[in-house]
Design a protein around this motif. Structure first.
Motif, short mmCIF file in Angstrom:
data_model
loop_
_atom_site.label_atom_id
_atom_site.label_comp_id
_atom_site.label_asym_id
_atom_site.label_seq_id
_atom_site.Cartn_x
_atom_site.Cartn_y
_atom_site.Cartn_z
N ASN A 64 0.85 -1.44 0.25
CA ASN A 64 -0.02 0.08 0.25
C ASN A 64 0.76 1.09 -0.29
O ASN A 64 0.27 2.28 0.55
CB ASN A 64 -1.09 -0.07 1.04
N GLY B 102 -3.52 5.30 1.69
CA GLY B 102 -2.70 4.74 0.86
C GLY B 102 -2.12 5.82 -0.72
O GLY B 102 -1.71 7.10 0.25
N THR C 144 3.36 7.09 1.45
CA THR C 144 1.82 6.84 1.08
C THR C 144 1.72 7.84 1.61
O THR C 144 2.10 8.83 2.39
CB THR C 144 1.17 5.66 2.13
#
Length: 98
Positions: free
Chosen positions: A24, A76, A70
């Motif tokens: 992610n 995300g 991120t």
């Protein structure tokens, strides 16, 4: 900031040299000639991070810098992560391989 889909991330990664997507987040690492050069790059990157108000998760051991990007607020990867990754590549002068 909107979280990007895996399809969008995959398309954007095609234009971003030496970055990968997993867990992610966007990931890369750089190896410099020595500790001083690594710290100098980190300081230059830090100014860009402040300008974008977006900060990486990063570690350095001697001449190696590992970076993870991120957007925690979006849970995300977002456009902001790609913007910072592109700026980092310019700072470190990453060259495309032929």
């Amino acid at each position: 900031m909107k979280k990007l889909t895996e399809f969008e991330i995959s398309n954007k990664l095609e234009k971003l040299v030496d970055w990968e997507y997993y867990d992610n987040a966007l990931h890369t690492d750089f190896e410099f000639d020595n500790f001083k050069d690594c710290m100098s790059a980190m300081n230059r990157i830090a100014f860009e991070c402040e300008a974008l108000n977006h900060h990486p998760e990063w570690t350095n051991v001697y001449n190696t810098l590992d970076i993870t990007l991120t957007t925690h607020d979006a849970d995300g990867v977002t456009e902001l992560d790609f913007k910072l990754a592109t700026a980092i590549n310019k700072i470190v002068e990453v060259e495309e391989e032929d």
